[in-house]
Design a protein around this motif. Structure first.
Motif: not given
Length: 422
Positions: A75-77, A99-102, A147-150
């Motif tokens: 979902g983050l991605q 990144l903060r949210v993740s 998140a990083q992948m997204g």
């Protein structure tokens, strides 16, 4: 002067020659995901053989728990990739906030699983509080990696994203194999998985170590809007994963042990066909999230996924005995005649996944709800009317085909409305 990786933007990714770079990106992601899946499958099979049935049962149960939690990562991605693709002018703000949210989501999930370790130990019958506790250590890097992948996906940095996919599978195989050969236990097996999650996460920290300039900012890309979208995306993906996996659970309850084993063998073919074109979803999602002809991206992607799936169905129909070798062998020859139908089911799953991501790209609430409806229909109809492998396969395939057609129709209407409004 060449553009450094950290200086690239989504606009740069759309520079002249985009067609060639897209093709190159598709190839990189396809190879990377193939390596990831082969390494993951190889570790799973090796673990089953090395540690034995009882420890493997505990390991597999914990892996399924982590798989469920991984919908937050996905979902983050999806949130990061969609927002960066749709609004590249705010990439700095989006990158910082996602990144903060993740980080907070990762710590929250890790903390919950750590506190719930005694309960997980009891429910999954692990007989090892240490093994249950490892799940908490695994979900932290896994969630942040999403998140990083997204970010990389939204910015179309295919080379770095491809490396992350490879690192998501190969280190797990190497580290995990070394650990279980040293001590063949479920603790060592899952420790290998846990350490494997940290490798792509650390690589992601490296490639994203230089944050972008803040640039333009908007409240729609703030902390809470990103959390809201991530939750919505996660529940939609959870519905999809549940829909495409619930048949095995239902089969265990309505079929006898022999028939459920036959159905599980057929699902090996379905899963292989479903996973084969996943790289198309990764490549296409940023394009489906932009206002620049998302319909073309969806149609082109469906053609590729459908073509690959069709080739698999045809190959399975022509060479069922060859395919059976990879679906369990001669012990499962009763399901040989249905293998091409399982391949068709896998094709439907792959196209449906593409449509679900198209729904995420346009944030279609109605379409997301329909996925949940499809899940309930499968459970309700199969549980009350099915008693054979063929019957269960027919129900699942019919529901997914109907859902596919409905989602496609809604997507066509919505995308036409978007094009007319521009």
């Amino acid at each position: 002067m060449p553009i450094r990786a950290r200086d690239r933007s989504p606009d740069a990714a759309r520079a002249p020659g985009r067609g060639a770079s897209l093709l190159t990106g598709s190839g990189q992601i396809a190879v990377a995901m193939m390596l990831m899946n082969v390494a993951t499958y190889g570790f799973t099979i090796t673990t089953a053989r090395v540690i034995g049935p009882v420890p493997y049962g505990a390991f597999f149960a914990l892996m399924n728990l982590v798989l469920i939690v991984s919908v937050v990562m996905l979902g983050l991605q999806a949130t990061a990739a969609r927002r960066i693709s749709a609004d590249p002018a705010h990439v700095g703000q989006i990158e910082r906030e996602i990144l903060r949210v993740s980080l907070r989501a990762a710590l929250l999930l890790g903390g919950v699983l750590l506190l719930a370790a005694p309960l997980v130990d009891r429910l999954l019958d692990l007989d090892s509080l240490t093994t249950a506790g490892l799940a908490a250590l695994a979900v932290v890097p896994m969630t942040m990696t999403g998140a990083q992948m997204g970010i990389l996906q939204g910015e179309r940095r295919w080379r770095e994203l491809a490396v992350m996919y490879v690192l998501a599978g190969v280190p797990r195989l190497l580290i995990g194999l070394a650990l279980i050969l040293w001590q063949p236990t479920e603790v060592m097996a899952f420790l290998g998985v846990t350490l494997g999650y940290y490798v792509p996460f650390l690589y992601g920290l490296t490639v994203l170590r230089h944050p972008r300039e803040s640039g333009a900012s908007h409240e729609r890309h703030g902390f809470w809007p990103i959390i809201k979208e991530s939750v919505v995306n996660s529940q939609a993906l959870f519905a999809y994963f549940a829909l495409t996996n619930i048949d095995m659970l239902v089969g265990r309850s309505i079929l006898d042990s022999h028939d459920s084993g036959l159905y599980a063998a057929g699902l090996i073919v379905s899963r292989a066909v479903m996973f084969l074109p996943q790289f198309v979803v990764v490549i296409a999602f940023p394009s489906m999230s932009t206002s620049l002809n998302p319909a073309r991206a969806l149609v082109g992607s469906m053609a590729i996924v459908g073509g690959l799936g069709g080739a698999c169905v045809l190959g399975t129909a022509l060479l069922p005995d060859v395919v059976l070798v990879f679906a369990g062998g001669r012990e499962y020859d009763e399901v040989t005649g249905l293998l091409w139908v399982f391949a068709l089911l896998g094709t439907c799953m792959a196209i449906l996944q593409l449509l679900v991501y198209s729904v995420l790209a346009r944030q279609g609430a109605l379409s997301m709800a329909l996925v949940w409806v499809g899940l309930l229909v499968v459970v309700g109809v199969a549980s009350t009317t099915v008693s054979t492998v063929t019957g269960l396969l027919s129900v699942v395939l019919t529901v997914e085909l109907v859902l596919l057609v409905v989602l496609l129709a809604i997507s066509v209407v919505k995308l036409r409305q978007r094009s007319a409004a521009q």
